[in-house]
Design an enzyme around this catalytic site. Structure first.
Site, PDB file in Angstrom:
ATOM      1  CE  LYS A   1     -16.470   8.207   2.916  1.00 32.56           C
ATOM      2  NZ  LYS A   1     -15.900   8.069   4.002  1.00 32.56           N
TER       3      LYS A   1
ATOM      4  NE  ARG B   1     -19.844  12.783   7.585  1.00 29.11           N
ATOM      5  CZ  ARG B   1     -19.212  13.294   7.299  1.00 29.11           C
ATOM      6  NH1 ARG B   1     -18.811  12.184   6.055  1.00 29.11           N
ATOM      7  NH2 ARG B   1     -18.454  14.828   6.999  1.00 29.11           N
TER       8      ARG B   1
HETATM    9  C1  8Y7 Z   1     -16.350  10.000   7.703  1.00 32.94           C
HETATM   10  C2  8Y7 Z   1     -16.255  10.966   8.632  1.00 32.94           C
HETATM   11  C3  8Y7 Z   1     -15.699  11.866   6.429  1.00 32.94           C
HETATM   12  C4  8Y7 Z   1     -16.740   8.529   7.734  1.00 32.94           C
HETATM   13  C5  8Y7 Z   1     -16.777   9.939   9.870  1.00 32.94           C
HETATM   14  C6  8Y7 Z   1     -16.578  12.243   2.907  1.00 32.94           C
HETATM   15  C7  8Y7 Z   1     -15.370  13.512   8.669  1.00 32.94           C
HETATM   16  C8  8Y7 Z   1     -15.269  12.250   3.575  1.00 32.94           C
HETATM   17  N1  8Y7 Z   1     -15.514  10.764   6.066  1.00 32.94           N
HETATM   18  N2  8Y7 Z   1     -16.622  10.798   9.311  1.00 32.94           N
HETATM   19  N3  8Y7 Z   1     -15.655  11.912   7.807  1.00 32.94           N
HETATM   20  N4  8Y7 Z   1     -16.938   8.465   9.003  1.00 32.94           N
HETATM   21  N5  8Y7 Z   1     -16.882   9.360  11.236  1.00 32.94           N
HETATM   22  O1  8Y7 Z   1     -16.285  11.624   2.078  1.00 32.94           O
HETATM   23  O2  8Y7 Z   1     -16.431   7.980   7.049  1.00 32.94           O
HETATM   24  O3  8Y7 Z   1     -17.342  12.613   3.608  1.00 32.94           O
HETATM   25  S1  8Y7 Z   1     -14.829  13.588   5.463  1.00 32.94           S
END
Ligand code: 8Y7
Length: 259
Positions: free
Chosen positions: A202, A236
């Site tokens: 990020k 994640r």
């Molecule tokens: C997150 C996410 C994304 C996160 C959850 C990226 C879909 C942006 N970030 N879902 N999604 N938490 N739960 O940089 O931080 O991956 S998308």
């Protein structure tokens, strides 16, 4: 949790399933690398992203869910749309990961009428504009209160507590200082419900290290370890193999850490 992004198919003729095939191959490699959950997303929620119509989102994610549901990993669908949730659950999804915390009309019911897990994430604003000027009086208190309210709303809709994960939503309407305050406060959030943390690659890591997105692996590993050390139940990530190794070393040390 490994990230499986399903990008629009690059060719309109003859290559209809190319995007799906690539995503399935990527998901299988993440499973091989040790992912317990595969998070399949057909709509970019990155800052500045535009919305995708429901049918287009379904066309992207359904073949990938079908292609990965026998992989051995739990299948998560990254969506905010109730019609996508319903179809994904019918196709075998085990978890709904909603960056809008089931706030769309019909979303609570779509999940309540199934037995799947869910992740309720905090976001300030909308993806297109959320990073413009995020403002909080007390970011930790506000995010904790919001997540507590969404857990209560989910329970009121008939979703058992055991099915729920919460997520402070790093980078979703947050400055670097907001993100760091939330990361430090993960133990407090973890007292509400098990926490999912998404920090991988990020922009906050770019702000700290000065590195572009393709060069943030070390930063992402440090962030994942810090999140798990503060009580995150799920991380994640894009780089599953490296994260699993980092967590194995950390866990081995912790196991006999007080001995
Ligand atoms: C997150 C996410 C994304 C996160 C959850 C990226 C879909 C942006 N970030 N879902 N999604 N938490 N739960 O940089 O931080 O991956 S998308």
């Amino acid at each position: 949790m490994g990230v499986v992004n399903v990008t629009p198919d690059s060719f309109s003729d003859g290559g209809r399933y190319l995007g799906a095939e690539q995503a399935i191959a990527h998901g299988l490699s993440l499973r091989e690398a040790g992912a317990d959950i595969l998070d399949i997303g057909g709509e970019s929620t990155r800052p500045g992203a535009e919305a995708v119509p429901p049918q287009a989102e379904l066309d992207r994610v359904l073949p990938v869910i079908e292609g990965l549901r026998e992989s051995g990993a739990a299948i998560s669908v990254d969506t905010s749309k109730p019609e996508v949730m319903r179809a994904a659950i019918a196709a075998g999804a085990d978890l709904v990961n909603d960056v809008c915390a089931l706030s769309e009309p019909g979303a609570l019911a779509a999940v309540a009428q199934s037995a799947v897990g869910l992740c309720l994430m905090h976001m300030q604003g909308q993806p297109r504009t959320m990073q413009a000027n995020p403002q909080y009086v007390d970011v930790v208190a506000e995010v904790a209160a919001y997540l507590g309210q969404r857990v209560a709303a989910a329970q009121a809709a008939g979703i058992a507590r055991e099915r729920i994960l919460i997520d402070p939503g790093f980078g979703f309407g947050k400055s670097l200082d907001h993100n760091l305050a939330l990361l430090r406060a993960l133990p407090r959030l973890a007292s509400i419900a098990p926490v999912l943390a998404g920090l991988s690659r990020k922009s906050m890591l770019g702000l700290i290290t000065g590195r572009p997105v393709e060069d943030r692996l070390a930063a992402s590993l440090a962030a994942a370890l810090a999140a798990v050390a503060r009580g995150a139940a799920v991380v994640r990530v894009h780089d599953v193999k490296e994260t699993v190794d980092a967590l194995k070393v950390w866990a081995a040390i912790e196991e006999n850490g007080n001995g």
